[in-house]
Design a protein around this motif. Structure first.
Motif, mmCIF file in Angstrom:
data_model
loop_
_atom_site.group_PDB
_atom_site.id
_atom_site.type_symbol
_atom_site.label_atom_id
_atom_site.label_comp_id
_atom_site.label_asym_id
_atom_site.label_seq_id
_atom_site.Cartn_x
_atom_site.Cartn_y
_atom_site.Cartn_z
ATOM 1 N N UNK A 32 -5.277 -2.346 0.215
ATOM 2 C CA UNK A 32 -6.067 -2.105 1.432
ATOM 3 C C UNK A 32 -5.468 -0.925 2.199
ATOM 4 N N UNK A 33 -4.125 -0.860 2.249
ATOM 5 C CA UNK A 33 -3.456 0.235 2.964
ATOM 6 C C UNK A 33 -3.822 1.581 2.338
ATOM 7 N N UNK A 36 -7.549 2.433 3.151
ATOM 8 C CA UNK A 36 -7.799 2.843 4.543
ATOM 9 C C UNK A 36 -7.153 4.196 4.845
ATOM 10 N N UNK A 37 -5.916 4.396 4.361
ATOM 11 C CA UNK A 37 -5.227 5.651 4.663
ATOM 12 C C UNK A 37 -5.928 6.832 4.002
ATOM 13 N N UNK A 40 -9.002 7.529 6.003
ATOM 14 C CA UNK A 40 -8.648 8.196 7.259
ATOM 15 C C UNK A 40 -8.302 9.661 7.005
#
Lengths: 124, 288
Positions: A32-33, A36-37, A40
Motif C-alpha cells: 500500500x505504501x 500511494x507514494x 503521489x
C-alpha cells in the motif's frame, strides 16, 4: 528526466494496484505504501510540469483538457483508494469508482506525458 | 490497555486483545494519507473564489475544506470501528506550556531550519515560498496558527498515532505517523520540519495521550513561523543556499552561537518534560 519519472511512477502505481487487487484484504502495509507514494509522486510531477507549462502559456485547449482530465481522475482515484485502504468494509460504489477512475487515469496519463514532452521540447 | 514494548510480532505489530478494536493499522494509515492528500488537491478548486475574496481568504477556505472534510471522514471511520467518540484535550499542568512551546520553537529553528536550508530550492518553489512569506493578514493567522494545529493534530495524533500506538511499538508508531504527517505537505522543505515536529509531538502524545498538548506545541511552532514573516525580506531570503536561520544570524560565529542556544533550549525542554512525564502515572493506569 521528469517525464521518465512520471512514466515510472505511473507504471509502479498501476502494477502495485493490480497486485493489491489480486492479493485482496487485508492489504499489506508495504505494498500500500509503494502504491500511494508512487501515485503521489506522479501527481506531484504532473502538477509541477503543468505549472511550468502554464506559466510559459505553451498548451492548447485540447492539451489542457487531456492533462486536467488525467489529473482529476488521478485525484479521485487517490481519494477513493484512500477510502478503500482506510476501512475494512467499503461500499461497493467506492470500489467501483476507484477502478473506473484508476483505469481512466492510466489511460489519460500516456497522452498527458506526450503533451508535456511536446511542451518541454518546445514543439508547436 | 497499553502495549508492552518487546511484545511485538512480525512487522512490529503487537498481538493483544485490544488490537482488533484499534484503528488504524499502518495500511489503513496509508488510506488516511490518501484521503488527506486527495482532499488537499481537490481543494485547489477553491481558487475560483479569488474573484470574490482575497488570496489569504481563499487559502483559509481551501485548507478548512480539505482538512475539515478529511477529519470528518476519518473520525467517522474511527468511531464506527472503535466506538471512541472523544479526544483528550487536558494538559496536566499549565507550567508545561513553557517547555512545550519553547521546545517547539527551538526544534523548528535549531534543527529543522538548518536541515531544510541544505535542500536546493528550484526557482518555481522560491516563487511559491516568497508568496507564502508575504501573507501576514488575519486570515493567514487563523489558517496557520489556529486551524492547522487543531485539525492536523486531531488527524495525525488524535486518530492516527493513537491507533498505531495500540498496535505497534511506540517508536514504529511515532515514526510512521510523523513520516505521513511530513509527506502530506508534498514538498521537501516542509517535510523536514513536519517530520521532526511529528516526532517531538508524537513523543509528547505517547506520554500524555493529550491532543491538547500536541496542539500547544504545534501552535507555538506555527506562531513563531508567522511572526518571522514580519521580519523576513521575501525578495532576498531565498537568493542564496543559506538557511533561514543563517540569514537571521548573519552566518559564521553568530550562526553557531544561535544554533547552540537553540539546542540547549531544546534539550532543557525535553529533559524537563521527561522528568515531569516520568513522575506521572503511566498513561492508561489511572483509569484501570
Amino acid at each position: 528526466m521528469r517525464i521518465a519519472g512520471l512514466v515510472v511512477a505511473a507504471l509502479i502505481t498501476i502494477a502495485s494496484g493490480l497486485w493489491l487487487t489480486r492479493a485482496g484484504r487485508p492489504y499489506g502495509a508495504g505494498l500500500v505504501a509503494v502504491h500511494k507514494l508512487a501515485d503521489l509522486a506522479a501527481l506531484v510531477l504532473v502538477g509541477w510540469m503543468v505549472v511550468v507549462a502554464h506559466r510559459a502559456a505553451m498548451m492548447h485547449t485540447l492539451e489542457w483538457t487531456v492533462v486536467v482530465a488525467a489529473a482529476t481522475l488521478a485525484v479521485v482515484a487517490l481519494l477513493t483508494g484512500g477510502a478503500l485502504s482506510a476501512t475494512e468494509s467499503t461500499p461497493a460504489w467506492v470500489r467501483w469508482a476507484h477502478r473506473v477512475t484508476a483505469w481512466g487515469a492510466a489511460a489519460t496519463v500516456a497522452p498527458s506525458a506526450v503533451v508535456v514532452a511536446r511542451v518541454y521540447s518546445g514543439g508547436a | 490497555m497499553t502495549a508492552a514494548v518487546g511484545d511485538e510480532g512480525t512487522n512490529g505489530e503487537v498481538p493483544m486483545e485490544a488490537a482488533p478494536r484499534s484503528y488504524p493499522s499502518i495500511a489503513q494509515s496509508w488510506g488516511i494519507f490518501g484521503i488527506v492528500v486527495g482532499m488537499s488537491v481537490l481543494s485547489a478548486a477553491t481558487t475560483a473564489l479569488e474573484r470574490w475574496i482575497t488570496v489569504e481568504g481563499v487559502a483559509l477556505v481551501s485548507y478548512v475544506f480539505a482538512m475539515g472534510l478529511s477529519f470528518w471522514i476519518i473520525y467517522a471511520m474511527r468511531r464506527r470501528r472503535t466506538g471512541k467518540p472523544h479526544f483528550e484535550f487536558r494538559i496536566s499542568s499549565p507550567v508545561l506550556f513553557v517547555p512545550l512551546a519553547l521546545g517547539s520553537v527551538a526544534l523548528l529553528y535549531g534543527v529543522s531550519a538548518p536541515i531544510a536550508g541544505l535542500i536546493p530550492v528550484p526557482e518555481f518553489a522560491r516563487e511559491w515560498l516568497r508568496g507564502l512569506v508575504v501573507q501576514t493578514g488575519p486570515m493567514t493567522f487563523v489558517y496557520f496558527v489556529l486551524a492547522a494545529p487543531v485539525l492536523e493534530e486531531l488527524i495525525f495524533r488524535g486518530i492516527m498515532l493513537d491507533g498505531l500506538l495500540d498496535r505497534y511499538r511506540p517508536l514504529t508508531a511515532i515514526l510512521v505517523s510523523s513520516f505521513m504527517f511530513g509527506i502530506v505537505h508534498m514538498n521537501p522543505y516542509q517535510f523536514v520540519a513536519a517530520f521532526l515536529m511529528g516526532c517531538f509531538v508524537g513523543w509528547i502524545y505517547l506520554h500524555t495521550r493529550s491532543v491538547g498538548a500536541c496542539i500547544v506545541v504545534h501552535m507555538a511552532g506555527n506562531l513563531a513561523g508567522f511572526i518571522q514573516r514580519f521580519f523576513t525580506d521575501a525578495d532576498t531570503m531565498f537568493e542564496t543556499e543559506r538557511s533561514v536561520l543563517q540569514s537571521f544570524g548573519g552566518g559564521g560565529a553568530q550562526f553557531i552561537l544561535v544554533e547552540l542556544g537553540l539546542l540547549i533550549v531544546l534539550t532543557l525542554s525535553i529533559v524537563l518534560l521527561k522528568r515531569r512525564y516520568d513522575a506521572m502515572a503511566p498513561v492508561g493506569e489511572e483509569s484501570a
